[in-house]
Structure formats: structure tokens, C-alpha cells
Design a protein around this motif. Structure first.
Motif, PDB file in Angstrom:
ATOM      1  N   LYS A 224      -4.768 -10.210 -31.042  1.00  0.00           N
ATOM      2  CA  LYS A 224      -4.900  -9.272 -32.153  1.00  0.00           C
ATOM      3  C   LYS A 224      -5.660  -8.019 -31.732  1.00  0.00           C
ATOM      4  O   LYS A 224      -5.265  -6.894 -32.053  1.00  0.00           O
ATOM      5  CB  LYS A 224      -5.618  -9.945 -33.317  1.00  0.00           C
ATOM      6  CG  LYS A 224      -4.777 -10.950 -34.072  1.00  0.00           C
ATOM      7  CD  LYS A 224      -5.566 -11.546 -35.244  1.00  0.00           C
ATOM      8  CE  LYS A 224      -4.709 -12.504 -36.057  1.00  0.00           C
ATOM      9  NZ  LYS A 224      -5.465 -13.084 -37.191  1.00  0.00           N
ATOM     10  N   GLU A 225      -6.760  -8.214 -31.019  1.00  0.00           N
ATOM     11  CA  GLU A 225      -7.576  -7.056 -30.640  1.00  0.00           C
ATOM     12  C   GLU A 225      -6.820  -6.134 -29.689  1.00  0.00           C
ATOM     13  O   GLU A 225      -6.816  -4.910 -29.872  1.00  0.00           O
ATOM     14  CB  GLU A 225      -8.880  -7.527 -29.998  1.00  0.00           C
ATOM     15  CG  GLU A 225      -9.802  -6.380 -29.632  1.00  0.00           C
ATOM     16  CD  GLU A 225     -11.214  -6.847 -29.286  1.00  0.00           C
ATOM     17  OE1 GLU A 225     -11.916  -6.099 -28.588  1.00  0.00           O
ATOM     18  OE2 GLU A 225     -11.600  -7.947 -29.719  1.00  0.00           O
ATOM     19  N   TYR A 226      -6.173  -6.721 -28.663  1.00  0.00           N
ATOM     20  CA  TYR A 226      -5.432  -5.878 -27.714  1.00  0.00           C
ATOM     21  C   TYR A 226      -4.233  -5.217 -28.379  1.00  0.00           C
ATOM     22  O   TYR A 226      -3.898  -4.066 -28.072  1.00  0.00           O
ATOM     23  CB  TYR A 226      -4.984  -6.700 -26.503  1.00  0.00           C
ATOM     24  CG  TYR A 226      -6.063  -6.844 -25.459  1.00  0.00           C
ATOM     25  CD1 TYR A 226      -6.615  -5.721 -24.850  1.00  0.00           C
ATOM     26  CD2 TYR A 226      -6.535  -8.095 -25.076  1.00  0.00           C
ATOM     27  CE1 TYR A 226      -7.598  -5.843 -23.886  1.00  0.00           C
ATOM     28  CE2 TYR A 226      -7.522  -8.226 -24.117  1.00  0.00           C
ATOM     29  CZ  TYR A 226      -8.064  -7.100 -23.522  1.00  0.00           C
ATOM     30  OH  TYR A 226      -9.046  -7.216 -22.581  1.00  0.00           O
ATOM     31  N   ALA A 227      -3.563  -5.921 -29.292  1.00  0.00           N
ATOM     32  CA  ALA A 227      -2.416  -5.325 -29.964  1.00  0.00           C
ATOM     33  C   ALA A 227      -2.851  -4.161 -30.845  1.00  0.00           C
ATOM     34  O   ALA A 227      -2.184  -3.117 -30.885  1.00  0.00           O
ATOM     35  CB  ALA A 227      -1.703  -6.386 -30.796  1.00  0.00           C
ATOM     36  N   ALA A 228      -3.970  -4.331 -31.559  1.00  0.00           N
ATOM     37  CA  ALA A 228      -4.478  -3.224 -32.378  1.00  0.00           C
ATOM     38  C   ALA A 228      -4.855  -2.035 -31.507  1.00  0.00           C
ATOM     39  O   ALA A 228      -4.607  -0.876 -31.867  1.00  0.00           O
ATOM     40  CB  ALA A 228      -5.687  -3.694 -33.196  1.00  0.00           C
ATOM     41  N   ARG A 229      -5.450  -2.314 -30.348  1.00  0.00           N
ATOM     42  CA  ARG A 229      -5.816  -1.223 -29.441  1.00  0.00           C
ATOM     43  C   ARG A 229      -4.567  -0.522 -28.901  1.00  0.00           C
ATOM     44  O   ARG A 229      -4.558   0.700 -28.711  1.00  0.00           O
ATOM     45  CB  ARG A 229      -6.659  -1.764 -28.285  1.00  0.00           C
ATOM     46  CG  ARG A 229      -7.992  -2.320 -28.720  1.00  0.00           C
ATOM     47  CD  ARG A 229      -8.704  -3.031 -27.599  1.00  0.00           C
ATOM     48  NE  ARG A 229      -9.538  -2.130 -26.828  1.00  0.00           N
ATOM     49  CZ  ARG A 229     -10.368  -2.536 -25.865  1.00  0.00           C
ATOM     50  NH1 ARG A 229     -10.468  -3.816 -25.569  1.00  0.00           N
ATOM     51  NH2 ARG A 229     -11.097  -1.669 -25.205  1.00  0.00           N
ATOM     52  N   ALA A 230      -3.539  -1.307 -28.637  1.00  0.00           N
ATOM     53  CA  ALA A 230      -2.301  -0.705 -28.141  1.00  0.00           C
ATOM     54  C   ALA A 230      -1.678   0.187 -29.214  1.00  0.00           C
ATOM     55  O   ALA A 230      -1.244   1.323 -28.930  1.00  0.00           O
ATOM     56  CB  ALA A 230      -1.323  -1.798 -27.720  1.00  0.00           C
ATOM     57  N   LEU A 231      -1.601  -0.287 -30.446  1.00  0.00           N
ATOM     58  CA  LEU A 231      -1.049   0.531 -31.530  1.00  0.00           C
ATOM     59  C   LEU A 231      -1.889   1.777 -31.749  1.00  0.00           C
ATOM     60  O   LEU A 231      -1.364   2.859 -32.028  1.00  0.00           O
ATOM     61  CB  LEU A 231      -0.975  -0.300 -32.820  1.00  0.00           C
ATOM     62  CG  LEU A 231       0.027  -1.460 -32.811  1.00  0.00           C
ATOM     63  CD1 LEU A 231      -0.080  -2.258 -34.092  1.00  0.00           C
ATOM     64  CD2 LEU A 231       1.456  -0.946 -32.622  1.00  0.00           C
TER      65      LEU A 231
ATOM     66  N   ALA B 295     -11.038   7.925 -40.102  1.00  0.00           N
ATOM     67  CA  ALA B 295      -9.898   7.572 -40.946  1.00  0.00           C
ATOM     68  C   ALA B 295     -10.037   8.195 -42.328  1.00  0.00           C
ATOM     69  O   ALA B 295      -9.068   8.737 -42.885  1.00  0.00           O
ATOM     70  CB  ALA B 295      -9.788   6.052 -41.052  1.00  0.00           C
ATOM     71  N   LEU B 296     -11.234   8.139 -42.892  1.00  0.00           N
ATOM     72  CA  LEU B 296     -11.461   8.767 -44.192  1.00  0.00           C
ATOM     73  C   LEU B 296     -11.259  10.278 -44.105  1.00  0.00           C
ATOM     74  O   LEU B 296     -10.779  10.910 -45.055  1.00  0.00           O
ATOM     75  CB  LEU B 296     -12.860   8.437 -44.703  1.00  0.00           C
ATOM     76  CG  LEU B 296     -13.101   6.973 -45.072  1.00  0.00           C
ATOM     77  CD1 LEU B 296     -14.559   6.755 -45.468  1.00  0.00           C
ATOM     78  CD2 LEU B 296     -12.184   6.538 -46.208  1.00  0.00           C
TER      79      LEU B 296
ATOM     80  N   ALA C 146      -6.799   2.776 -35.328  1.00  0.00           N
ATOM     81  CA  ALA C 146      -5.347   2.872 -35.490  1.00  0.00           C
ATOM     82  C   ALA C 146      -4.995   3.535 -36.823  1.00  0.00           C
ATOM     83  O   ALA C 146      -4.103   4.393 -36.888  1.00  0.00           O
ATOM     84  CB  ALA C 146      -4.717   1.480 -35.397  1.00  0.00           C
ATOM     85  N   LEU C 147      -5.688   3.161 -37.895  1.00  0.00           N
ATOM     86  CA  LEU C 147      -5.428   3.782 -39.195  1.00  0.00           C
ATOM     87  C   LEU C 147      -5.769   5.271 -39.167  1.00  0.00           C
ATOM     88  O   LEU C 147      -5.095   6.091 -39.801  1.00  0.00           O
ATOM     89  CB  LEU C 147      -6.244   3.068 -40.280  1.00  0.00           C
ATOM     90  CG  LEU C 147      -5.826   1.628 -40.584  1.00  0.00           C
ATOM     91  CD1 LEU C 147      -6.778   1.002 -41.596  1.00  0.00           C
ATOM     92  CD2 LEU C 147      -4.400   1.575 -41.109  1.00  0.00           C
ATOM     93  N   PHE C 148      -6.822   5.626 -38.428  1.00  0.00           N
ATOM     94  CA  PHE C 148      -7.191   7.043 -38.298  1.00  0.00           C
ATOM     95  C   PHE C 148      -6.033   7.847 -37.716  1.00  0.00           C
ATOM     96  O   PHE C 148      -5.641   8.900 -38.247  1.00  0.00           O
ATOM     97  CB  PHE C 148      -8.435   7.146 -37.418  1.00  0.00           C
ATOM     98  CG  PHE C 148      -8.666   8.497 -36.800  1.00  0.00           C
ATOM     99  CD1 PHE C 148      -8.697   9.641 -37.572  1.00  0.00           C
ATOM    100  CD2 PHE C 148      -8.869   8.623 -35.427  1.00  0.00           C
ATOM    101  CE1 PHE C 148      -8.912  10.893 -37.001  1.00  0.00           C
ATOM    102  CE2 PHE C 148      -9.092   9.854 -34.851  1.00  0.00           C
ATOM    103  CZ  PHE C 148      -9.110  10.995 -35.639  1.00  0.00           C
TER     104      PHE C 148
END
Length: 998
Positions: free
Chosen positions: A504-511, A595-596, A553-555
Motif C-alpha cells: 500500500k505504501e509503495y503503491a501510494a508513493r508510485a501514484l 492538498a488543502l 498523491a491527493l495534493f
């Protein structure tokens, strides 16, 4: 049941009775349920009772006991001997304790008192303790050592055959680091006559008789050994002495040669091939660890240097023969060169950075790269694992790539065994960390597609390493496109939703990296359904890294308008992001604020963010966060401030925090001179900067004082009036809330922390004079300069000063401020019309435009007119090329705007279309032009000019030049003394601070 089984029981009747604490007959008559079930279970295990006939024989052995069938007597522990790991885990899982054993702890003997490791010979391939004598010896030993809390025995503490895949992983990990147990724990050696002919037992015994020093492993004197030898079966104390003689004083080279000998037996030859290279690696690692632990060398009388090997409990080994340490590492490298997978595995386990450097220095990289293409699958996997370890070192990344490792690693990822694929993906991941050249090489070698395949359908380890590799490759702009084209986004989103914690952590970092500055990927990631699981991860991720990378990622995803709406609809604003801004780690706060910042561009989101309570923590972050946090919080507040209601909330939050600080000082009854009160008073005018609205762009405290007695008296009267009203208000509030500290008990009052913020918020909420003052101060500041020409222009500047005076009056006169500002602009306009070629008119027109913008549009006003200011000051330079002032104004503007965060610069350029970009080099050139034209004696702004030049040189690392200009600024300040305005005073203070760094 055979006759031998019955005889087995008879031989162990005494042992059974010892276990249950009474005779068997007594147990049968008084407690027929509990103890007999234990005995029966043990007998079922030992005698292999599998049938009704066996049960009948068992009943005949115990005529008093009506035995249950074999299926009913299986839940209790065996009382006769060692239990198999899987059996013990299913019956008594609460007996197991996971404890981390580290090399550092082993070298410091942290485990020697509480942890016992048992070294013993297995009597049968599947049964180490056929007669229960080993178990009896262990129990007796432990009973005599009350300090021991944990016991490790291989048969009971490591998974045995047949193993599940999960148990196989545990077993391999145990085998890899089992030597640390015998290096750092207390060791019980159960010595029989064949103990001295077995590989594992001799290895364990030798390690237990060594001590750790800065020379590696050396024989320990008898009193420092951590082992006890207990003879069993036909062995005697003489046997124990023979064991000590055989191994205790052997050097590493000697024991290596002994264990390598074919007459030292081992069940699996692979164990010997693996453990001997690991022994060389262990010795090297011990040296590094002990050297870190050891105090410096001591100088003895006569200048001799004494050894300081080891720390507390670490021996010196001074009498031991000095082995050749470099040769040991070189020996491992040579074994790799000869194709040894086991030597490569030993290098892979040497994880200290010093070891990585030493391996590279010993020439280990090239043979490891060559081993990647070996026919033996294990060799390629271990070589890739070793390169993965070595690539954690920055210099090694370059050397490994130069040695040609990338292509064979990609081949293994594409078509290797499962182990090879996993380790090769891990090696590529590490090679790509912060190395742009390797990121390009790996992509060009065709790694992206097979890595995406692993993310999609690999094993758990393959997925994690492949996602990590894609994350690092995605720092490259071209790779972002290639990774998306290879179809990576969908499987990465799947990992974010349902992967392991690491996946999960690496996938979020990749996205996150794929979305960074790539609008197409931002759309694709959103379409793949990533937003909802990323929001979930921000809210309830199981690691700090998951939350930080999901927020980042959301940012980046919020760069585009459609995603701003989708992210808000997914619930990111209402709690998750605001919670991180309030109480996250530093990285979480930074990216949540970012992100905000992006989300706040949307008008509806502005309202949602404010309603979620984000403004107060963003103000706090802007004022006291890290540099990145301040930049992102400033950007978010700037966007939020475009909403009128939010502007009031921001003002209240900023003033509240500042007033709390001032009020607490005042509430302690401290008496300060008027000048110090002035600094507090003037600090309110700096809140414009503190709110994050163009922070630093417009120096809020550089007010130009016209040096006349009349104005001084006017200003001082204003100050006294304001401070009297403010202090009176605070005093009344303090009395009401009982917040003053008494003379007998100085300090803050008990309820101050609870009551003060609420009281001040109430204070700021009223429509009184003080509230108006504070709100005015949020957007009003002044920068004005003298000029030698332009009578009408000068009058315009005077009107601007009067406009700001009106704002600062108590109560503030907004009507008069606007009147004065309008008069200033009108006067300057008429001056410009009357004398369009007068440089002074252009200078003052720029000043009047700035004042008018601040009074009529607090906050963003000056941002909208920056291009106008620059155009007129540029024109002043053309008209009066020898006048230092316009150069100074442009140089000062360039100095501040070039130092702005990128987000703020972007906003300024948006508000002022056509405004050219200013760099630090532009600022330096303009300030030097001003300096070259400075009159003598210098003008008041010479201090500011020289201070900024010094600080620019300091930014560039040009300390010599910085020192010259900073000294000039301080000398000029001393020369002008009382003629200094507040702008020059602050510039002098900044020069002093900068000078102190040199």
C-alpha cells in the motif's frame, strides 16, 4: 504398540512422576482426569498409539484408568520431551514470545541473562530427543537459573517439516540469523559422544565460546564464556573437557578449516555451504559494531596507546592471535567469483553501510554482477539480493550500474524464478533511488513492463519491490508516461485498496509520483478509482508513510479542476486532511496543507475547508511550521482568503494566537517602557505577513517616518492612546477571567490555558474599536521613500502617509484613510500628467498606487498592482539613470519576490499579468547600481541596500563579499544613528544576524 514402546514407558516412569508431581498410582486414584490425560497424550505421541488395539494395550498398562480413545486424548502437552513447533503452537500459542535479537544487542550481551539458547544433537532425523533426556536436562538447568525468562530450542521454536509457505518464510529467516542467538545469549550445550562430530553443534559451541571485540570474534577466557556444558547419555565431564579443548581456543581460520572438513558431518550439505561464508561475514560485522560501541583509544604513560575494545561486557581479546580481517572479506569475494551462492548470501546479510563500502572496496560488485547470469537459480537470486543491499549506498548505485548490472537484473525480473524476480526488482528499486541516470538506464533497458507485470500478478514480495521500483522510476518525467502506458495505474490502485502494508505504501508513493506535474496521469489515476482508497488511507492508514504519501498523491491529483470536486466528494476535507494538518507528522502536515492549498482554489471547497476547522491549524502551521509547511499553509490561506467570510476567520485566528502571546506577557504584570510597547503595537501590523498573503513580498514594517517634531508628537499621541485603550481592555478581561497571577504566586494562572483563548475569541468577535484596529492591521502596511524631485509627487506621497496615519488612529478612521489614499493617488496621477518625464513623479505614483491598493483592497491589493509599480520604477530609471532610489526600489522588490515560495510567486504573477520574473541575480545587479550612485552622506535607505547585498552574497555562499557589505550596512547605521527609520533599523538588525553567521 510394540514391546519396545512399553519398555520405553517403564524407563520413563520416574520422569513422568516427576512431571506430574506424584506417583502415577496416586494420580490415577485422586485426579483421574487431568494428569492421566497428559500422560496418555505423551504416550500416544511417543509410542505412536494409532489404533484401538494400541489403546487396549495402554489400558492394560494402567488397569485403574479407563482410557479414552486415541482421538480424545490429543489436546494436552507432552510431558516427556521436546514438542514440535507446529504442535506446540497449536496447543499453547500463548507460550511463544517474539523477541528481536540484534547484532548490536548480541555484541553487548543484552540477552545473556534472560535468554537461553540450547545447542543439542538430533538423535533421529525427525525426533531430536527420543528418550526425553534432553528435555529433562533443559528443565533441570532452567530451574537452577531463575533469571532465564525465554528458552530457544530449534525443534520447538522453528517450524519443522512439513512447512506451509508462511512457515517456510519464518524458517528461512530463523536460519539466516540463528547465529546471533548463540553469539549473544546464554547457551546450554547438551553434549553426548557424537556432539563433537556434527557441524551445527560444533559451530554453535564455538560461537558460544567467543567474545565480540574490535578485532572481531576472538576466544573468550573461561570466566567470560556464556555457555555451560551438560553431559548426557554416555558422555561424562571428561567429554565436556574434550569439547572445550577441541573448539574453545580456535581462531576463526582454524574453526573454519575444521568445520569445512568432510569428517564433520551435516545432514544437509547446503547448511555447511551457507553457514561457513556467513561466519566470515559475521566476524566482519562484529568488528564494525564493536568499534561503534567502543570508547576512544586511551593514551597511557609514556605515550603508549592502550586498547579500548568493546563496551561494557565486551572483551579485549588481547591475548588472542591477530587474524587477517581484510583477507576474510576478500575470501568471501573470491568465493563469489568462484560462483558461490552462499558467499553472495553472506555479503547480502552484511547490512551496515560500512560493510557495503568495504565490499565494494574489496571488488565485490563485479563478481556479484557476473553471478546474476549463473545457471544455478539460487546463485542469481542471492547475487541480486546482495546487490539490493549494496545499492543502499549512494556511491555503490553508480558502481553497480557501471558494472553492467541493469540489463541482467531486468532479465531476471522478466524471466527468472520467483526468488530471482523478487530480489532483482528490489535491486532495481534501490538503484533508482535519487539517481536520475539510473532511472533512465533502467527504463531504457525495458524494465517497466515486467515490473508492471509483477505488480499485477506477482507474489507479495514481488509486488512490493516492483511497486517501489516504479515509484522511484516515476521521478523521471518520461518514465511517468511510459509507466502509465504500460498499464501500471490500475494494479497500483488495486494495491492501495487491498495490498499488504508495504505494498500500500509503495503503491501510494508510485501514484503520487506519477501524478506529479502530469495532467494526463492525474486524469487516469482518478478514472482508475484511486481517490476513494487514497482518502481512506489518509484517514486510517496503518503507517505514517501511508498517510503521508496518500496526502501527497491527493495534493498532486487536485491540480486539475475535476479532481478537486471528486476529492471533496470522497470526504477528504471533512476530517482526514484537516486532522493531519493538526496532529500529523511533519511530512503529513506539509502534504495535507499542500492538498488543502490545491483544493481551496475551488469556491465550494473554500467553504468546506473553513467549515472543517482548517483555518486555525493552517495559521499555526504558517507561523511555526517547517519551511515546506509554511509555504503550503500560506498558499492555502491565500486561496481561502479570497472568500470574505474566510478572511475574517483567518484574521481572528491569526490575531488570537498573537494576542495570547502578548496577553500572557502582560498578565504577568511585567512593566515595559513605551518603546517596547511600541514593538508589540507595531507587530500587529505585521500580521499581514503572518497570514500567508504574499509572505515577505511587501516589507510590512518598513514605514518611513518624516522627521519633524509635529509628526513625532502626533505618532506618540496615537501610540499612547492606543496602548492605553488596549491595556485597559486587557486589564478588564483579566479581572473578569481572574487570570492575573498574584504577587505571592507569580506566573500564569491555573485556568489560563482553558479560558484565555475563548475569552479572546469573544473579544475579537465584537464590533468594537479594538476589533476594527486588528482587522485593519491585517492588511495595512507601508513602504515609502524620499525623493529629491516632483513637488506634486511628493505631495502624493505625503497624502499616502496621512492615509496610513488615519488607519492607525484610535479608533481607526477608515473613511479618512480612504480619502487620504484617494487623494494620494489623485495627486500622484496629476503629477504624472503634469510632468510625465519626471522620475520622481513616477516613483511617487508607484508608491501611491501601492497605498491605495492596501487601503481599498487589504491583503491582495498590492499583488494586483505589482506590475504597475515595476513599470513606473523602470520608467524612473530611464528618466533618471543616476538616481539611486529607483534602482533601490526595484532591487528591493526583486530581493523579496525572488525569495518567495514558488506558490506565492505564481499567485503574484497571476494577479499581476505581465509582471516579469525577478531573480536573486537581478536583485544583486539593481542594488549594485543603486550603491554606485549613492550620495555622500548616504541616504537613509543605504542601510537597507547594503544589508540586502550582504544577505544575497550569503545566500550564494560568497562569505567574503557578504562580510564586506554587511559591515558596510552596520557602519552606515552607526553613522546615521537617530536618522534611521524603522525600515533601516530592521535592515541593520538583519545585517547583524547575518554577520553573526560568518
Amino acid at each position: 504398540m510394540s514391546e519396545s514402546s512399553l519398555k520405553y514407558y517403564e524407563r520413563h516412569k520416574t520422569l513422568i512422576e516427576d512431571v506430574i508431581g506424584k506417583s502415577i498410582d496416586e494420580a490415577l486414584s485422586t485426579q483421574p482426569e487431568n494428569p492421566i490425560v497428559t500422560i496418555a497424550a505423551a504416550l500416544l505421541k511417543r509410542c505412536q498409539v494409532e489404533s484401538a488395539a494400541d489403546a487396549a494395550l495402554l489400558r492394560s498398562a494402567f488397569p485403574q484408568h479407563h482410557a479414552r480413545g486415541p482421538d480424545e486424548v490429543t489436546a494436552s502437552l507432552a510431558a516427556l520431551g521436546l514438542d514440535r513447533f507446529q504442535d506446540l503452537q497449536s496447543q499453547r500459542p500463548d507460550w511463544f514470545v517474539e523477541k528481536e535479537i540484534t547484532l548490536e544487542g548480541a555484541c553487548a550481551h543484552e540477552y545473556a541473562d534472560e535468554v537461553l539458547a540450547v545447542s543439542h544433537r538430533w538423535e533421529q532425523p525427525a525426533e531430536p530427543d527420543t528418550e526425553g533426556k534432553q528435555f529433562a536436562a533443559i528443565r533441570k538447568y532452567v530451574r537452577g537459573k531463575p533469571a532465564i525468562k525465554l528458552v530457544w530450542v530449534d525443534f520447538s521454536c522453528a517450524p519443522q517439516k512439513e512447512r506451509t509457505p508462511a512457515e517456510e518464510l519464518v524458517f528461512k529467516r530463523t536460519l539466516r540469523f540463528v547465529n546471533l542467538l548463540f553469539l549473544g545469549s546464554r547457551v546450554l550445550i547438551l553434549c553426548d559422544l557424537t556432539y563433537m562430530t556434527r557441524f551445527w553443534t560444533l559451530l554453535e559451541a564455538w560461537i558460544s565460546m567467543q567474545m565480540t571485540t574490535d578485532d572481531g570474534l576472538v576466544p573468550a577466557p573461561r570466566e567470560k564464556r556464556r555457555c555451560d556444558i551438560v553431559p548426557i547419555h554416555l558422555a561424562s565431564t571428561g567429554t565436556a573437557s574434550e569439547l572445550e579443548t577441541l573448539v574453545a581456543d580456535k581462531s576463526l581460520e582454524q574453526i573454519y578449516a575444521m568445520l569445512e572438513s568432510p569428517d564433520i558431518h551435516v545432514t544437509r550439505q547446503k547448511d555447511k555451504n551457507t553457514q561457513l561464508p556467513k561466519l566470515l561475514g559475521l566476524d566482519h560485522q562484529v568488528r564494525l559494531v564493536v568499534r561503534k560501541m567502543a570508547p576512544p583509544m586511551l593514551t597511557l604513560a609514556g605515550g603508549a596507546r592502550g586498547p579500548s575494545r568493546g563496551g561494557a561486557g565486551v572483551g579485549t581479546g588481547a591475548d588472542a592471535p591477530a587474524p587477517s580481517k581484510d583477507e576474510r572479506l576478500q575470501r568471501l569475494v573470491e568465493q563469489v567469483r568462484s560462483g558461490s551462492a552462499y558467499a553472495a548470501g553472506a555479503l547480502a546479510d552484511m547490512r551496515e553501510n560500512e560493510s557495503r563500502v568495504a565490499i565494494a572496496r574489496a571488488g565485490g560488485i563485479e563478481p556479484l554482477v557476473a553471478l546474476l547470469t549463473a545457471q544455478e537459480p539460487a546463485a542469481g537470486a542471492e547475487a541480486a539480493r546482495a546487490l539490493r543491499n549494496l545499492a543502499n549506498n549512494t556511491e555503490n548505485k553508480v558502481l553497480i550500474a557501471q558494472a553492467g548490472a541493469v540489463a541482467p537484473l531486468v532479465t531476471l525480473v522478466q524471466s527468472g524464478t520467483d526468488g530471482q524476480k523478487e530480489q532483482a526488482a528490489g535491486a532495481l528499486r534501490n538503484l533508482a533511488v535519487k539517481n536520475a541516470e539510473n532511472q533512465e538506464k533502467i527504463a531504457k533497458a525495458g524494465a517497466i513492463t515486467p515490473l508492471v507485470t509483477l505488480v499485477q500478478s506477482g507474489t507479495d514480495g514481488q509486488k512490493e519491490y516492483a511497486a517501489g521500483a516504479l515509484r522511484n522510476l516515476a521521478f523521471n518525467a518520461e518514465n511517468k508516461v511510459l509507466i502509465a502506458q504500460a498499464g501500471a495505474i490500475a494494479p497500483l490502485v488495486t494495491l492501495v485498496k487491498s495490498g499488504t502494508d508495504g505494498q500500500k505504501e509503495y503503491a501510494a508513493r508510485a501514484l503520487r509520483n506519477l501524478a506529479d506535474n502530469n495532467a494526463e496521469n492525474q486524469v487516469l489515476i482518478a478514472q482508475a478509482g484511486a481517490i476513494a482508497p487514497l482518502v481512506t488511507m489518509v484517514q486510517s492508514g496503518t503507517t505514517d508513510g501511508q498517510k503521508e504519501n496518500a496526502a501527497a498523491a491527493l495534493f498532486f491529483l487536485a491540480d486539475i479542476a475535476e479532481n478537486k470536486v471528486l476529492i471533496a466528494q470522497a470526504g477528504a476535507i471533512t476530517a482526514p486532511l484537516v486532522t493531519l494538518v493538526k496532529s500529523g507528522t511533519d511530512g503529513q502536515k506539509e502534504y495535507a496543507a499542500a492538498a488543502l492549498f490545491n483544493l481551496a482554489v475551488n469556491a465550494e471547497n473554500k467553504v468546506l475547508i473553513a467549515q472543517a476547522g482548517a483555518i486555525a491549524p493552517l495559521v499555526t502551521l504558517k507561523q511555526s511550521g517547517t519551511a515546506g509547511q509554511k509555504e503550503n499553509a500560506a498558499g492555502a490561506l491565500t486561496s481561502l482568503a479570497l472568500n470574505d467570510e474566510n478572511k475574517v476567520l483567518i484574521a481572528q485566528a491569526a490575531v488570537t494566537e498573537y494576542c495570547v502571546k502578548v496577553y500572557r506577557e502582560l498578565s504577568r504584570g511585567e512593566q515595559r517602557p513605551l518603546g517596547e510597547h511600541w514593538h508589540r503595537y507595531s507587530a500587529f501590523s505585521q500580521l499581514h505577513d503572518r497570514l500567508g498573503v504574499f509572505p515577505g513580498a511587501f516589507p510590512v514594517d518598513k514605514k518611513r517616518w518624516v522627521h519633524t517634531d509635529q509628526v513625532h508628537e502626533h505618532r506618540e499621541a496615537q501610540l499612547n492612546q492606543y496602548m492605553a485603550r488596549l491595556l485597559a481592555r486587557y486589564e478588564a478581561l483579566a479581572a473578569k477571567q481572574r487570570l492575573y497571577a498574584t504577587a505571592e504566586a507569580p506566573g500564569t494562572a491555573p485556568h489560563e490555558a482553558d479560558e484565555l483563548p475563548a475569552a479572546l475569541r469573544a473579544f475579537l468577535g465584537v464590533e468594537g474599536d479594538e476589533a476594527k484596529v486588528m482587522r485593519w492591521f491585517l492588511g495595512v502596511s507601508s513602504t515609502s521613500y524620499e525623493t529629491g524631485g516632483g513637488k506634486l509627487g511628493g505631495n502624493g506621497g505625503s497624502h499616502g502617509e496621512l492615509a496610513e496615519d488615519a488607519v492607525e488612529e484610535q479608533p481607526p478612521d477608515g473613511r479618512r484613510a480612504k480619502e487620504r489614499a484617494a487623494e494620494a493617488l489623485e495627486t500622484a496621477r496629476r503629477a504624472l500628467e503634469t510632468a510625465p518625464d519626471d522620475a520622481a513623479a513616477h516613483i511617487w505614483y508607484g508608491q501611491a498606487v501601492g497605498t491605495h491598493a492596501k487601503v481599498f483592497d487589504p491583503g491582495l491589493g498590492q499583488g494586483r498592482v505589482c506590475n504597475v509599480l515595476v513599470q513606473h520604477w523602470d520608467r524612473a530609471v530611464e528618466l533618471a539613470p543616476q538616481d539611486p532610489l529607483p534602482y533601490h526600489l526595484l532591487g528591493s522588490f526583486a530581493f523579496h519576490t525572488s525569495a518567495l515560495p514558488w506558490a506565492t510567486q505564481s499567485i503574484v504573477r497571476t494577479l499581476s499579468p505581465g509582471l516579469r520574473k525577478f531573480t536573486a541575480d537581478d536583485a544583486m545587479e539593481l542594488l549594485r547600481h543603486s550603491e554606485a550612485r549613492m550620495p555622500s552622506p548616504p541616504s537613509h535607505y543605504a542601510v537597507t541596500n547594503r544589508s540586502m547585498l550582504g544577505r544575497l552574497h550569503l545566500r550564494k555562499g560568497q562569505k567574503g563579499e557578504a562580510r564586506v557589505w554587511l559591515d558596510k550596512a552596520l557602519d552606515t547605521a552607526l553613522e546615521l544613528d537617530k536618522a534611521l527609520d524603522r525600515s533601516a533599523q530592521k535592515a541593520a538588525d538583519e545585517a547583524r544576524k547575518a554577520r553573526a553567521k560568518l
